[in-house]
Enzyme design. Structure first.
Site, PDB file in Angstrom:
ATOM      1  N   GLU A 116       0.837  -1.212   0.000  1.00 37.40           N
ATOM      2  CA  GLU A 116       0.000   0.000   0.000  1.00 37.40           C
ATOM      3  C   GLU A 116       0.863   1.250   0.000  1.00 37.40           C
ATOM      4  OE1 GLU A 116      -0.656  -2.462   2.167  1.00 37.40           O
ATOM      5  OE2 GLU A 116      -2.789  -2.949   2.090  1.00 37.40           O
ATOM      6  N   ARG A 154      25.137 -11.395  -9.823  1.00 38.41           N
ATOM      7  CA  ARG A 154      25.713 -12.198 -10.910  1.00 38.41           C
ATOM      8  C   ARG A 154      26.584 -11.366 -11.854  1.00 38.41           C
ATOM      9  NH1 ARG A 154      23.341 -12.807 -15.428  1.00 38.41           N
ATOM     10  NH2 ARG A 154      23.610 -15.046 -15.609  1.00 38.41           N
ATOM     11  N   ASP A 169      24.409 -12.534 -21.972  1.00 33.97           N
ATOM     12  CA  ASP A 169      23.044 -12.655 -21.447  1.00 33.97           C
ATOM     13  C   ASP A 169      22.063 -11.895 -22.314  1.00 33.97           C
ATOM     14  OD1 ASP A 169      23.766 -14.058 -19.221  1.00 33.97           O
ATOM     15  OD2 ASP A 169      23.661 -12.363 -17.842  1.00 33.97           O
TER      16      ASP A 169
END
Ligand code: ADE
Length: 227
Positions: A116, A154, A169
């Site tokens: 919230e 990583r 990647d």
């Protein structure tokens, strides 16, 4: 690098931080991850950390007092001033480029709150930047903090077995990753592309780049339009 996490649920982090690459990176001393419970800085007998919003409306809002006190305590645990980040769906959208920038910081302070939201004075008073991990609402910032920690760690030199692996990647060159294959050469009638068995590294690199481009065009054309 050091990452402090301010959270109401430190126990949520135990398994992800004690598994695989995150565990190894900590064992190797590449990263120090310190969890601090915001509730320890509540000042009343009920250990209250949130309250009803002024002006009415549903849900509860994180109170500024415990978060400020927790931040002040944590800042003193190390001489490096931490870059303060609030996890919230109102934040700037997280991506690989942001992960790369954050991985170069010496210290981050991630604040996970209830969904919230935070009292606005937390953002203003702590000079915090806000990050969202996507256009959906989580029950709290903890999973978002874990996503950010995982993507950053990583990228730290030495965190992955093969030093080269993060550079290919998906997203790191603005493209999705090319298709990968391993043994067996033929699986249920599906064969590994001949080029990958050719031993011609130049041709393989060209093929991979071409495949990465085609995949990106097909599945994520939005990535090609950026910048
Ligand atoms: N807290 C709740 N939802 C979130 C989101 N999408 N990203 C970051 N923090 C959050």
């Amino acid at each position: 690098m050091r990452i402090d996490v301010l959270t109401l649920f430190p126990e949520m982090f135990v398994s992800p931080l004690s598994t695989s690459i995150l565990k190894r990176a900590q064992d190797k001393g590449l990263i120090d991850i310190v969890l601090t419970n915001i509730r320890d800085f509540a000042t009343d007998n009920y250990r209250k950390v949130d309250d009803k919003p002024y002006g009415g409306g549903p849900g509860m809002v994180m109170m500024p007092g415990p978060v400020f006190d927790c931040d002040e305590y944590v800042q003193k645990l190390s001489p490096e001033k931490g870059r303060v980040i609030l996890l919230t769906p109102q934040g700037q959208k997280f991506n690989q480029k942001k992960a790369c920038q954050l991985s170069k910081e010496k210290r981050l302070i991630l604040i996970a709150g209830k969904y919230e939201g935070f009292d606005e004075r937390i953002r203003i008073g702590l000079g915090a930047e806000q990050i969202s991990i996507g256009d959906y609402v989580l029950s709290g910032g903890e999973l978002a903090a874990m996503v950010i920690i995982d993507t950053i760690v990583r990228l730290l030199p030495g965190a992955l077995g093969d030093e080269d692996s993060p550079k290919d990647d998906s997203f790191s060159q603005g493209l999705l990753e090319y298709p990968q294959y391993t043994r067996p050469e033929v699986f249920r009638g599906m064969k590994v592309p001949d080029i990958l068995l050719s031993g011609d590294h130049k041709k393989i690199a060209e093929w991979r780049h071409q495949q990465a481009l085609e995949r990106t065009k097909k599945y994520r054309p939005d990535l090609l339009k950026m910048e």
